[in-house]
Structure formats: C-alpha cells, structure tokens
Design a protein around this motif. Structure first.
Motif, mmCIF file in Angstrom:
data_model
loop_
_atom_site.group_PDB
_atom_site.id
_atom_site.type_symbol
_atom_site.label_atom_id
_atom_site.label_comp_id
_atom_site.label_asym_id
_atom_site.label_seq_id
_atom_site.Cartn_x
_atom_site.Cartn_y
_atom_site.Cartn_z
ATOM 1 N N ASN A 65 -6.198 22.136 20.256
ATOM 2 C CA ASN A 65 -4.691 22.038 19.296
ATOM 3 C C ASN A 65 -4.682 21.777 18.668
ATOM 4 O OD1 ASN A 65 -3.966 22.347 22.819
ATOM 5 N ND2 ASN A 65 -5.221 21.156 22.125
ATOM 6 N N LEU A 66 -3.867 22.535 17.554
ATOM 7 C CA LEU A 66 -3.020 21.973 16.160
ATOM 8 C C LEU A 66 -1.891 21.540 16.313
ATOM 9 C CD1 LEU A 66 -3.157 21.548 13.510
ATOM 10 C CD2 LEU A 66 -3.670 24.268 12.859
ATOM 11 N N ASP A 67 -1.098 20.459 16.249
ATOM 12 C CA ASP A 67 0.086 20.359 15.574
ATOM 13 C C ASP A 67 0.710 19.891 14.200
ATOM 14 O OD1 ASP A 67 0.990 20.095 17.908
ATOM 15 O OD2 ASP A 67 0.127 17.898 18.815
ATOM 16 N N VAL A 68 0.753 20.831 13.633
ATOM 17 C CA VAL A 68 1.701 20.441 12.319
ATOM 18 C C VAL A 68 2.594 20.327 12.179
ATOM 19 C CG1 VAL A 68 1.672 21.497 10.222
ATOM 20 C CG2 VAL A 68 -0.050 22.664 11.361
ATOM 21 N N ILE A 69 2.975 19.155 11.158
ATOM 22 C CA ILE A 69 4.782 19.126 11.068
ATOM 23 C C ILE A 69 4.814 18.962 9.597
ATOM 24 C CG2 ILE A 69 6.602 17.480 11.349
ATOM 25 C CD1 ILE A 69 5.698 16.125 13.619
ATOM 26 N N SER A 70 5.780 19.561 8.465
ATOM 27 C CA SER A 70 6.340 19.475 7.218
ATOM 28 C C SER A 70 7.293 19.253 6.839
ATOM 29 C CB SER A 70 5.708 20.638 6.708
ATOM 30 O OG SER A 70 6.369 20.998 5.521
ATOM 31 N N ARG A 71 7.367 18.056 6.760
ATOM 32 C CA ARG A 71 9.316 18.056 5.370
ATOM 33 C C ARG A 71 9.277 17.875 4.096
ATOM 34 N NH1 ARG A 71 11.823 13.017 8.248
ATOM 35 N NH2 ARG A 71 11.413 14.145 10.123
ATOM 36 N N VAL A 72 9.900 18.767 3.802
ATOM 37 C CA VAL A 72 10.006 19.193 2.090
ATOM 38 C C VAL A 72 10.930 19.122 1.275
ATOM 39 C CG1 VAL A 72 9.311 20.972 0.427
ATOM 40 C CG2 VAL A 72 7.868 20.661 2.572
ATOM 41 N N LYS A 73 11.350 17.845 0.438
ATOM 42 C CA LYS A 73 12.800 18.595 0.211
ATOM 43 C C LYS A 73 12.491 19.001 -1.050
ATOM 44 C CE LYS A 73 16.455 16.151 -2.362
ATOM 45 N NZ LYS A 73 17.960 16.539 -1.637
ATOM 46 N N ILE A 74 13.852 20.247 -1.647
ATOM 47 C CA ILE A 74 13.680 20.718 -1.778
ATOM 48 C C ILE A 74 14.489 20.604 -3.261
ATOM 49 C CG2 ILE A 74 14.285 23.742 -2.574
ATOM 50 C CD1 ILE A 74 12.242 23.296 -0.469
ATOM 51 N N TYR A 75 14.309 20.498 -4.486
ATOM 52 C CA TYR A 75 15.466 19.831 -5.894
ATOM 53 C C TYR A 75 15.577 21.444 -6.489
ATOM 54 C CZ TYR A 75 13.147 15.541 -4.843
ATOM 55 O OH TYR A 75 13.003 14.106 -4.090
ATOM 56 N N LYS A 76 14.532 21.853 -6.691
ATOM 57 C CA LYS A 76 15.122 23.711 -7.899
ATOM 58 C C LYS A 76 14.295 24.716 -6.428
ATOM 59 C CE LYS A 76 14.770 21.025 -11.548
ATOM 60 N NZ LYS A 76 13.699 21.640 -13.251
ATOM 61 N N LYS A 77 15.511 24.947 -6.000
ATOM 62 C CA LYS A 77 15.202 26.207 -4.750
ATOM 63 C C LYS A 77 14.631 27.451 -5.899
ATOM 64 C CE LYS A 77 18.330 30.010 -2.154
ATOM 65 N NZ LYS A 77 18.995 30.401 -1.637
#
Length: 653
Positions: A65-77
C-alpha cells in the motif's frame, strides 16, 4: 582513459535526535499564514516551496500500500508548472496483476477576503491513459491556481508487487520544508535499504513495532529545510545525484508448510550477487532461452559477410547488416517481448530483441559475442553494491579484441563499433556470459572532433562573402546524423537558421565517406564589420565568436560534469582583405591549460600578406569530470571567451 568515475557510496545515517520526539505521518494543518506569503523568505526568486510531502509504504495482507500527501506553496505560477500538473504511474504486470489508484483528492487553496477558499478538482478532470503495456498513468491538473495558491493532493495506490519498493526522490528543484518517508513491513519480510545521496534525515527510526495487528519492522526518515537541488548543465540525469531511497526484498521467513500469499513457508533468501543475477538471466525464457535459438539465424547472413577474414571487419559488417534489416521500436528492455523469431518476421523489436539477434548473428559467423546489460541514462545509474535484475533496461553486444572490449548497438541505424547511443553511456554495465558476470565501463572511448571552418573575403564596403562548413566525427557525427534523419528541415532550422541571423544560401547536409557528418553553406553579409574613422573593425572569428559560454553556474556545483564524450573543437577562419588593404592590431597567439592537461586551449594566428588565419582548438580530454573540476572549466572558458573577443582592423594602405 583517465576518466574520473563518480562512486556512489551507501550513506551511513548518524542522527542527533531521538525518533520518539517526532511524530510521523501527522501532516500539519493548513495554515492561513502560508497563504499570506508572497515569496520564499530565503530566496525570493523561488517559484514554489514544498510545505509538506510524505510517502508511506506498508505491506498488509500480502499487498503493498502507498499513501502520498503533497502540499506545495505556489509563489510564481508561470514558473511552477511542474507542480500544477501531476501524473501517477501504476504498473501493469503479468497474469492480470496490476496496481490501482484507490483514492485521489486534489485541492487548490486561495485566500479571498481573509478566508480560505477551496477549489476541488472534479472527477471528470482526472483521467487515466495506458502509456504502454507496462504502465497506466492517472493525470490531473490543479484548478484556479494563482500566485500565492497552495496546491495539495492525496492518493492511495494498492499494489501486488512487493519485491521492489520504487525509488522515492527526497530532494527537488525547489526547497522543501518537511519531507517524510515511511516503510512498514511485517517481520516475515526482510528488505535491503538502498539509500543514495548526501542528505541526512534529522530523524531516523528503524525499529520493531506492533502495528496493523502484527509484528512489523519499520523504517522512518524525516527531513526538514531541504535546499533546492536544481538541474545543472552537463548532467545526464540529475536524479542520479539527488538523495533517494529504495527497498528491495532480500528474504522471507514464513511458518513451515504454509503458503503465505503465494510464498512458500520456511526461510528463503533473495539476497543476490551479480553472479546470481547472471544465473537468473540465463534461466529466463526471455533472455537465456532466446540466446539458445541459434537455429533461427543460421541462414540469415549472406556468404560474403561470413567469409570476411578480419574479425573486426566482419563484426562491423554484421552490425551494418542488422541495422539495415531490422528496426528498433523505441522500447528499451533487458528482456525480449515478442521474441527474436517475431523480430525476424516483422523486422521490428525492442532493444533486447535487436541486440540479442545481433549477438546470435555474430556467433553464427564464429565471433565470440557476449551480452552487456545496463541501465540507460533515463532510468538512472546502476548501484554495484545492490545487485538486482530490475535495474537493467537495455542490452548491448560486446566482443573482446586483444583483451579490449568493443561495444555494438544495432538499435541505432547510425551507430558504429564503440560508437553507441548516448542513452547507453551510463558509466558501467555487466557482461553476462554463460558462467560469469563482470563489470565493464561504458564510456565513449575516443574523443569526438568538431571542425568549424570559414573562408571569407572582405570587400571595401565592409561586406563579407564566403563559405562555412561544420564537420563532426565519431559520437558527435552519429548524434547529429540521427537528429537530421528524424527531421531534416527541423535540424537545419534549429542548428543553423535559428542560430545565425545573417543570410546564407546553398545549405547542404551530408554523411561523408568516413562516416563524418557535415553541413555547409555560403554566406554574404555586412553585419560583421564596424566602420570607424575610415577603418574596418571586426572579430576575425566572425560568427564563430560566442559572447558567453555554458559553464556559467554561479551556485556551487553539486553534480559531476557529464559530457558524453571528450572532444576537440577546432575553429579555423581565413580572412582575405581586398587589394590595397592591410591588417592592424592583429591578436597574438596564445595557449593555456590546466595543470593535468585535462583542459587545453590554443589560439593561433597566422598572417601572410593580406590573408589572416585564426585557428583555435579547445580540448576536453574526458567524458566525465567530478564536480571539483567545475571552477577550472569556468576559468578556462572565461579566458576562452575573452581571448576570442579580440578584434582586428583593416585599413587602406
């Protein structure tokens, strides 16, 4: 060859923080303060910042099983497109075994009127496509993304494949605030850890725990404040040098007389040496069995090739025969797919089928050809300390002539003995004979040469007319020949028409008799000369002068310098003045080099009457240099740029 080979060493992790003080798999809550940020404090030029990312692998009921979480702040789209469109690759195996994405949530967060507004990606915006017979890809793109947004995804994958836990890259091209990697496995499974790179986690927990209702071995790594590891020029695959972690099954120990999810009871070791890998290959129906099928090729070679007495010439002729008769389908593989018999019938096959056929043809002509297995540049470097058949994805043919190996690759129509696809030039591979496995270096053994030649006449009105030729040898010739044959117009456009702003005519591209590759054209232009006080001032290298160079990295170099081949670059420009004119301020000849002669440069000026010849030679001896050489490259090429920026003056007598 004195190539400097980078050795990748398994990193020992010595940590100052006790694991009990850190709680894994507890992602921070979305913070409104992060949404208020307009730039990355340590470097305002950053396009994005990974706030939190976690990979959690665990084995339960015989599945991975694989659980992935990613949270990224976008400064310059506009500069962060990598983080705005995502792909999840899931493997398709044999006997209806395949991985599946069982859940996926995708959200964009924005700050509007002081409140957090969530935009979810609808189900119809997520889609799957079958990229090949081996993989399905789930694709999605974030919606309503602006400068300042935070993008987040969470997904789960269920996999029946537990032998190899895929490599996870820890470092990225942007800074990372927190990164977690967790692998939990029942104690009945034993895994090797393949940890690569120089980054050390600030927390490491390798211990036994009672979780998921059983006894587990857990591996947990936590990182914080990871600096950006950007791509660098002259690096074949940057992921070879970023920190990463991968696990591979080395043993199982189930109760006797049991059948645990298809695995037999008792202790079984999967720990292997490269000799064990050799045995596996020769027992495999898609490798070893194919090499037994000599009957398929006994009548394929014409007699005039078989009767060649010189073995090197015979091998080269068999390579050319295979290139002319059979075509690579674009798939790299260490194993045949449809088989050599199908290749002979259809004339098309993967890299294993093409080059195993080449080996059989060579053997049928009395040559002792052996297979070389390797990992291509795109797949990544082999790790000699971690033998695994899954790390291979390509095959070459090899013959020893007087104890010197010569490599052959029939997947390219343009390759020659020891001049193989750049994708295969990946440090080393393994010669797999029937009885042994032996490591072999895979570099381009000879330097390539580029000849840039200009013959030009100057008119009194400041116009230059003349001819230009660009000739390449060896690997450079092969690479340019392949590009030209893929799209002739595009090659000439990107290589010349887009590069040179002045008008030229009669452009011609051709392969010369000795397999050198050449493009030539005529030109007539008044853009190279400045008229100053009745004098004509110009750079004697004309359009061969470059105001800048590629070794211009200002940040500290982190990766080796990978050039594919050592080379000589020779520029030769001959200028003829009109009658009644003479040269003034002619530059002097000069040469410089590094202490070990790894880098050399010569600027040679010759004058005969109204004719001036400037010839420069830049020599780079080896295809690979350690990162410590980068300052020397930068200094040498700074000096080259300065040297070649000199001008001459033509005056009327």
């Amino acid at each position: 060859m004195k190539t400097k080979i980078l050795q990748l060493i398994l990193t020992c992790l010595i940590l100052p923080i006790f694991a009990q003080q850190y709680k894994f798999l507890d992602p921070p809550k979305l913070d409104i303060e992060d949404l208020k940020l307009s730039s990355y404090a340590k470097n305002p030029s950053e396009a994005a910042e990974v706030i939190y990312k976690s990979y959690h692998y665990y084995i339960s009921d015989g599945d991975l099983n694989l659980d992935v979480i990613s949270r990224v702040k976008i400064y310059k789209k506009d500069d962060a497109k990598k983080f705005l469109e995502e792909e999840i690759y899931t493997r398709i195996g044999k006997n209806h075994n395949e991985e599946k994405v069982t859940s996926l949530k995708v959200n964009t967060y924005n700050l509007e009127n002081g409140k957090i507004v969530t935009t979810a990606v609808e189900k119809n915006s997520k889609y799957q496509s079958k990229e090949s017979k081996n993989y399905t890809v789930t694709k999605f793109a974030f919606e309503n993304v602006k400068d300042g947004s935070i993008v987040e995804f969470k997904y789960t994958v269920l996999s029946p494949f537990i032998y190899v836990i895929p490599r996870v890259m820890i470092e990225d091209e942007v800074p990372i605030r927190y990164f977690e990697y967790v692998f939990d496995t029942p104690k009945t499974y034993g895994y090797n850890v393949n940890y690569k790179g120089g980054l050390t986690p600030f927390v490491r927990d390798i211990s036994e725990k009672k979780i998921y209702g059983g006894d587990y071995q857990t591996y947990r790594f936590a990182y914080k404040d990871i600096s950006a590891y950007r791509d660098e020029k002259y690096v074949n695959n940057i992921d070879n040098y970023r920190t990463s972690v991968r696990f591979e099954l080395n043993s199982t120990d189930f109760p006797l007389n049991s059948n645990y999810y298809g695995m037999s009871g008792g202790f079984k070791s999967y720990g292997v040496t490269w000799k064990d890998i050799q045995k596996q290959l020769y027992e495999d129906e898609n490798f070893g069995d194919e090499l037994k099928r000599s009957n398929l090729v006994k009548d394929l070679l014409p007699q005039d090739i078989k009767s060649i007495k010189n073995d090197k010439e015979k091998a080269a002729a068999i390579l050319k025969f295979t290139q002319n008769k059979y075509t690579w389908n674009g798939e790299y593989s260490a194993f045949t797919d449809q088989g050599i018999k199908n290749l002979i019938n259809t004339k098309s096959g993967n890299s294993a089928e093409i080059n195993l056929l080449l080996i059989l043809l060579m053997r049928s002509a009395g040559l002792e050809a052996e297979p070389v297995l390797l990992s291509t540049v795109g797949k990544g470097l082999l790790t000699s300390y971690s033998p695994s058949v899954t790390t291979f994805n390509d095959v070459l043919a090899m013959i020893n002539f007087e104890e010197k190996p010569v490599l052959y690759d029939a997947t390219s129509k343009m390759s020659l003995p020891n001049i193989i696809r750049p994708a295969a030039l990946n440090y080393f591979g393994y010669v797999m004979t029937k009885t042994d496995a032996k490591q072999i270096n895979i570099f381009c053994p000879e330097k390539s040469t580029t000849y840039l030649t200009v013959d030009a006449k100057l008119s009194p009105d400041g116009n230059f007319a003349g001819s230009f030729s660009d000739k390449d040898t060896k690997l450079y010739a092969m690479m340019n020949n392949e590009s030209y044959n893929e799209d002739k117009d595009a090659y000439q456009k990107t290589s010349y028409k887009d590069r040179y702003a002045f008008p030229f005519t009669n452009i011609k591209t051709e392969v010369l008799d000795n397999n050198d590759f050449q493009t030539s054209f005529d030109f007539d232009s008044d853009t190279f000369v400045d008229g100053i006080g009745g004098k004509l001032v110009f750079n004697p290298l004309l359009f061969l002068y470059n105001k800048s160079h590629e070794f211009d990295q200002t940040e500290e170099r982190r990766s080796p310098i990978e050039l594919m081949t050592g080379y000589d670059k020779i520029k030769k420009v001959t200028i003829t003045l009109p009658d009644g004119y003479a040269f003034e301020n002619v530059p002097k000849s000069k040469k410089f080099r590094t202490e070990d002669n790894a880098l050399q440069y010569v600027y040679k000026v010759t004058q005969e009457g109204n004719k001036l010849t400037v010839e420069t030679t830049t020599t780079v001896e080896d295809p690979v240099y350690p990162k410590e050489y980068y300052p020397a490259f930068k200094q040498i090429f700074d000096n080259i740029t300065k040297m070649e920026g000199q001008v001459v003056t033509a005056v009327k007598k």
